[in-house]
Write a protein that holds these residues in place. Structure first.
Motif, short mmCIF file in Angstrom:
data_model
loop_
_atom_site.label_atom_id
_atom_site.label_comp_id
_atom_site.label_asym_id
_atom_site.label_seq_id
_atom_site.Cartn_x
_atom_site.Cartn_y
_atom_site.Cartn_z
N ALA A 61 0.81 -1.22 0.00
CA ALA A 61 0.00 0.00 0.00
C ALA A 61 0.85 1.26 0.00
O ALA A 61 0.30 2.37 -0.05
CB ALA A 61 -0.93 0.00 1.21
N ALA A 62 2.17 1.12 0.01
CA ALA A 62 3.05 2.28 0.02
C ALA A 62 3.17 2.94 -1.35
O ALA A 62 3.63 4.07 -1.45
CB ALA A 62 4.44 1.88 0.53
N ARG A 68 -1.46 0.03 -4.30
CA ARG A 68 -2.81 0.32 -3.83
C ARG A 68 -3.85 -0.06 -4.88
O ARG A 68 -4.93 -0.57 -4.54
CB ARG A 68 -2.94 1.79 -3.44
N ALA A 69 -3.54 0.19 -6.13
CA ALA A 69 -4.48 -0.16 -7.20
C ALA A 69 -4.71 -1.67 -7.22
O ALA A 69 -5.84 -2.15 -7.42
CB ALA A 69 -3.95 0.33 -8.54
N LEU A 104 -5.61 1.18 9.70
CA LEU A 104 -6.94 1.62 9.27
C LEU A 104 -6.87 2.53 8.05
O LEU A 104 -7.60 2.32 7.07
CB LEU A 104 -7.65 2.34 10.42
N HIS A 105 -6.05 3.56 8.10
CA HIS A 105 -6.01 4.51 6.98
C HIS A 105 -5.63 3.85 5.66
O HIS A 105 -6.30 4.10 4.63
CB HIS A 105 -5.08 5.68 7.32
N PRO A 106 -4.61 3.01 5.59
CA PRO A 106 -4.35 2.31 4.32
C PRO A 106 -5.53 1.46 3.86
O PRO A 106 -5.81 1.39 2.65
CB PRO A 106 -3.13 1.44 4.65
N ILE A 107 -6.22 0.82 4.79
CA ILE A 107 -7.36 -0.02 4.40
C ILE A 107 -8.50 0.82 3.83
O ILE A 107 -9.09 0.48 2.79
CB ILE A 107 -7.83 -0.87 5.59
N GLU A 117 -8.72 8.72 -2.93
CA GLU A 117 -8.13 7.88 -1.89
C GLU A 117 -8.36 8.41 -0.48
O GLU A 117 -8.60 7.64 0.46
CB GLU A 117 -6.61 7.75 -2.11
N GLU A 118 -8.28 9.72 -0.30
CA GLU A 118 -8.34 10.28 1.04
C GLU A 118 -9.77 10.54 1.52
O GLU A 118 -9.97 11.03 2.63
CB GLU A 118 -7.55 11.60 1.09
N SER A 119 -10.76 10.20 0.71
CA SER A 119 -12.13 10.56 1.07
C SER A 119 -12.58 9.89 2.37
O SER A 119 -13.33 10.49 3.15
CB SER A 119 -13.09 10.23 -0.07
N MET A 120 -12.13 8.66 2.61
CA MET A 120 -12.51 8.00 3.87
C MET A 120 -11.51 8.26 4.98
O MET A 120 -11.88 8.22 6.16
CB MET A 120 -12.70 6.50 3.64
N VAL A 121 -10.27 8.53 4.63
CA VAL A 121 -9.31 8.96 5.65
C VAL A 121 -9.80 10.24 6.31
O VAL A 121 -9.71 10.42 7.53
CB VAL A 121 -7.91 9.16 5.03
N ASN A 122 -10.35 11.14 5.50
CA ASN A 122 -10.80 12.44 6.00
C ASN A 122 -11.97 12.36 6.98
O ASN A 122 -12.23 13.31 7.71
CB ASN A 122 -11.18 13.35 4.83
N ILE A 123 -12.67 11.24 7.00
CA ILE A 123 -13.76 11.07 7.96
C ILE A 123 -13.42 10.00 9.00
O ILE A 123 -14.29 9.52 9.72
CB ILE A 123 -15.10 10.76 7.26
N HIS A 124 -12.13 9.64 9.06
CA HIS A 124 -11.58 8.78 10.12
C HIS A 124 -10.40 9.50 10.75
O HIS A 124 -9.29 8.98 10.82
CB HIS A 124 -11.08 7.45 9.54
N LYS A 125 -10.60 10.71 11.22
CA LYS A 125 -9.49 11.49 11.77
C LYS A 125 -8.97 10.85 13.06
O LYS A 125 -9.74 10.29 13.84
CB LYS A 125 -9.93 12.92 12.04
#
Length: 368
Positions: A35-36, A41-42, A161-164, A176-184
């Protein structure tokens, strides 16, 4: 620079692996080291997408903790159970029903009215710690390990969590960051670490409950991270409707989707039904110690489909398990009502063994 000497912890000796030939679920494995890179990631996003829209469970390896580090976390996880006396445990018991939060102890027999059969009380004890480990006081025996616990919680959230959720966002064809942004990783969410111990039950109790330790259910949050351990007890409901065992993989993670992410994905990702049962004969008499990270969206996130997702637009919203349109609760509201009611509320008994209740207008099922 000299290395820091870690405080002594009593070693936890886990059970030996089961010797039985069990029917295990066939779950995909993702290698988080890939995932790095964007290319990695794709590749992983396809595996994660397909796993979470079918089985709802998968494994993850190469998560950044060595076997020795994982072993120490399990040693620490056993501390609040074996190194704390019952009267001190009572001092740190969570006010679960009133607060809708598990922080602190959930002591044995709290779920006395739970979906456990024939008057049998639960033999499950867990200790829950917030992302901010200093938010509450902790038992004396656990305090020396708080720096390690804090580092572990941050690792679970930021490095696992964030990579997943980046992969799952890609599976929905979203940034990619759309769910990271709501898992602060801060006080805007209520994710928590859980140390959990199942204690063996008597033969009579096993007969009364048909060997079920925790009835079938779906998790309430977004993503659950379970650190694999050797006692065979976790089963998932397969797509064809059969209970299958989840196999232990040394130093691997078991990842599953909860209700909140199923709701946001419009039913595309599945919160899979799972339960805990008596271990097979070769492991009976052993306790089952678990380490979990329960991730939640930020408190103010409303649990409704992400309609900007091209996948949801194409596939359509599957409303069977979703909140009624226009009445979707926030993550904070849903978390509180699920936690405060669990094991304490009245449920409607179903002829097929599926008990039901409505919480925040959402149908919640408990499976025998």
């Amino acid at each position: 620079m000299p290395s820091r000497t870690l405080p002594h912890v009593e070693p936890y000796i886990p059970a030996p692996p089961p010797t039985e030939d069990l029917e295990y679920a066939d779950l995909s494995i993702i290698d988080l080291s890939k995932a790095a890179t964007a290319e990695g990631r794709a590749e992983l996003a396809v595996i994660a997408r397909d796993a979470m829209k079918t089985s709802g469970f998968m494994y993850a390896v190469n998560h950044g903790y060595t076997p020795a580090q994982t072993k120490r976390i399990f040693d620490i996880a056993n501390t609040p159970f074996d190194a704390v006396k019952n009267d001190e445990k009572q001092m740190y018991a969570g006010n679960i029903k009133a607060t809708g939060s598990y922080l602190g102890y959930k002591l044995r027999s709290y779920w006395a009215r739970l979906h456990i059969d024939n008057g049998v009380q639960d033999q499950i004890e867990h200790y829950n710690i917030s992302q901010d480990a200093h938010r509450k006081q902790h038992p004396q025996a656990l305090r020396p390990f708080l720096p390690e616990i804090e580092a572990f919680v941050e690792h679970c959230h930021v490095n696992i969590l964030h990579p997943i959720v980046r992969l799952l966002a890609l599976g929905l064809e979203m940034p990619e960051e759309s769910m990271v942004n709501i898992h602060k990783y801060d006080a805007q969410g209520e994710s928590w670490l859980r140390f959990m111990k199942y204690y063996p039950r008597s033969k009579d109790e096993e007969e009364k409950t048909k060997n079920v330790w925790l009835k079938g259910h779906t998790d309430l949050g977004s993503v659950t991270i379970l650190w694999s351990q050797p006692v065979a007890a976790l089963q998932i409901m397969s797509p064809e409707g059969r209970w299958k065992w989840v196999k232990h993989i040394e130093n691997a993670l078991v990842i599953n989707i909860g209700d909140a992410l199923e709701f946001l994905s419009g039913g595309f990702y599945k919160a899979t039904i799972h339960r805990v049962v008596q271990p097979p004969p070769s492991q009976r008499g052993y306790p089952r110690l678990g380490v979990f990270y329960f991730a939640m969206f930020d408190n103010d996130v409303r649990l409704k489909p992400l309609e900007e997702s091209p996948v949801i637009k194409r596939e359509g919203v599957q409303r069977e398990r979703l909140p009624q349109e226009g009445q979707e609760p926030t993550m904070d509201e849903y978390r509180k009502v699920r936690i405060s009611s669990y094991g304490k509320s009245e449920v409607k008994k179903g002829e097929s063994g599926v008990d039901t209740e409505y919480l925040q207008g959402i149908l919640v099922k408990h499976y025998n």
